[in-house]
Motif scaffolding. Structure first.
Motif, PDB file in Angstrom:
ATOM      1  N   GLU A  89      -4.228  14.185  -6.769  1.00 24.15           N
ATOM      2  CA  GLU A  89      -4.855  13.735  -5.529  1.00 24.15           C
ATOM      3  C   GLU A  89      -4.647  12.238  -5.325  1.00 24.15           C
ATOM      4  O   GLU A  89      -4.721  11.450  -6.267  1.00 24.15           O
ATOM      5  CB  GLU A  89      -6.359  14.037  -5.583  1.00 24.15           C
ATOM      6  N   THR A  90      -4.362  11.852  -4.087  1.00 24.96           N
ATOM      7  CA  THR A  90      -4.194  10.434  -3.798  1.00 24.96           C
ATOM      8  C   THR A  90      -5.521   9.842  -3.336  1.00 24.96           C
ATOM      9  O   THR A  90      -6.404  10.554  -2.875  1.00 24.96           O
ATOM     10  CB  THR A  90      -3.137  10.203  -2.694  1.00 24.96           C
ATOM     11  N   VAL A  91      -5.629   8.524  -3.479  1.00 19.68           N
ATOM     12  CA  VAL A  91      -6.843   7.819  -3.047  1.00 19.68           C
ATOM     13  C   VAL A  91      -6.966   7.903  -1.525  1.00 19.68           C
ATOM     14  O   VAL A  91      -8.055   8.049  -0.969  1.00 19.68           O
ATOM     15  CB  VAL A  91      -6.779   6.333  -3.491  1.00 19.68           C
ATOM     16  N   GLY A  92      -5.821   7.805  -0.845  1.00 24.14           N
ATOM     17  CA  GLY A  92      -5.789   7.828   0.615  1.00 24.14           C
ATOM     18  C   GLY A  92      -4.383   7.503   1.077  1.00 24.14           C
ATOM     19  O   GLY A  92      -3.501   7.176   0.269  1.00 24.14           O
ATOM     20  N   THR A  93      -4.161   7.604   2.377  1.00 24.96           N
ATOM     21  CA  THR A  93      -2.845   7.308   2.945  1.00 24.96           C
ATOM     22  C   THR A  93      -2.881   5.953   3.639  1.00 24.96           C
ATOM     23  O   THR A  93      -3.768   5.689   4.450  1.00 24.96           O
ATOM     24  CB  THR A  93      -2.428   8.402   3.944  1.00 24.96           C
ATOM     25  N   PHE A  94      -1.932   5.113   3.289  1.00 29.60           N
ATOM     26  CA  PHE A  94      -1.864   3.743   3.810  1.00 29.60           C
ATOM     27  C   PHE A  94      -0.536   3.576   4.541  1.00 29.60           C
ATOM     28  O   PHE A  94       0.527   3.659   3.944  1.00 29.60           O
ATOM     29  CB  PHE A  94      -1.959   2.758   2.637  1.00 29.60           C
ATOM     30  N   LEU A  95      -0.608   3.343   5.847  1.00 30.39           N
ATOM     31  CA  LEU A  95       0.579   3.120   6.669  1.00 30.39           C
ATOM     32  C   LEU A  95       0.792   1.613   6.807  1.00 30.39           C
ATOM     33  O   LEU A  95      -0.125   0.894   7.190  1.00 30.39           O
ATOM     34  CB  LEU A  95       0.358   3.751   8.047  1.00 30.39           C
ATOM     35  N   MET A  96       1.982   1.144   6.475  1.00 30.08           N
ATOM     36  CA  MET A  96       2.212  -0.301   6.412  1.00 30.08           C
ATOM     37  C   MET A  96       3.429  -0.719   7.218  1.00 30.08           C
ATOM     38  O   MET A  96       4.439  -0.010   7.252  1.00 30.08           O
ATOM     39  CB  MET A  96       2.411  -0.703   4.943  1.00 30.08           C
ATOM     40  N   GLY A  97       3.349  -1.874   7.865  1.00 32.43           N
ATOM     41  CA  GLY A  97       4.509  -2.401   8.567  1.00 32.43           C
ATOM     42  C   GLY A  97       4.368  -3.883   8.872  1.00 32.43           C
ATOM     43  O   GLY A  97       3.259  -4.388   9.051  1.00 32.43           O
TER      44      GLY A  97
END
Length: 221
Positions: A89-97
């Motif tokens: 399981e991941t901690v959460g999804t982080f979208l970066m740019g």
């Protein structure tokens, strides 16, 4: 080597940024049937957390963080598909740019490595990311957090343009917006309406975890 020696070696070699040895020890651990979660959570992540702690104390600087991050990145390339197979399981999804008009990515890349090492699923949109590209990616990936990076004072106003685009698309309440970059301050983050600001990679990981925990707690109530 014993499993304990592999874990200690991974911790020590990541700390000093010895990428070839980190990769070698990762392979040795897998060949010994050590689980990818064990290698990640019992050696690599604690080592990167120590790197962050040393950076905060002033014992490490950006170059040391970068080489440690790169050493861990090599191990993650090997572990990522194995972790996916185990359904970790991941901690959460982080979208970066990096925002439109800005091509700087060293800081962003370091943040990505630190986040991934801490258990986040990171989606990197690269540099020169226009507001509409952020919108498309949020629609597609449904991230918990959107991170926007700017290195130039001339591109910092894009934070506000991106947040305005989120509001116009009716998405602002769906995601946590974090901003950062060399010229960015807490005051500027507040002024543009961001949810959070972090001055460096180590602080980004801590703040991101806190923000997701708070949001999930409020949803659960």
């Amino acid at each position: 080597m014993t499993p304990d020696e592999v874990l200690q070696g991974l911790y020590d070699e990541t700390l000093v940024g010895n990428a070839p040895r980190v990769l070698e020890l990762t392979t040795i651990g897998i060949d010994m049937d050590m689980g990818p979660e064990t290698l990640l959570f019992d050696a690599l992540i604690p080592s990167l957390e120590e790197v962050g702690a040393r950076f905060e104390r002033g014992d490490f600087f950006v170059p040391e963080m970068l080489i440690a991050g790169r050493a861990m990145s090599g191990a993650l390339d090997v572990l990522r598909p194995l972790l996916a197979e185990t359904g970790a399981e991941t901690v959460g999804t982080f979208l970066m740019g990096t925002v439109k008009g800005d091509v700087h990515d060293i800081g962003k890349n370091l943040v990505n490595i630190m986040l991934e090492g801490a258990g986040f699923h990171v989606i990197d949109l690269g540099v020169q990311v226009a507001p509409e590209k952020f919108i498309e990616a949020i629609t597609e990936h449904q991230p918990d957090i959107v991170g926007m990076s700017a290195f130039l004072t001339t591109t910092m106003p894009m934070f506000k343009a991106n947040i305005n685009a989120l509001e116009k698309a009716g998405m602002r309440d769906q995601v946590i917006v974090m901003v950062g970059g060399a010229p960015v301050t807490q005051e500027y983050a507040d002024a543009v309406g961001a949810d959070a600001y972090a001055p460096d990679a180590s602080a980004t990981v801590k703040k991101a975890k806190d923000l997701i925990a708070k949001r999930r707690a409020s949803v659960a109530v």
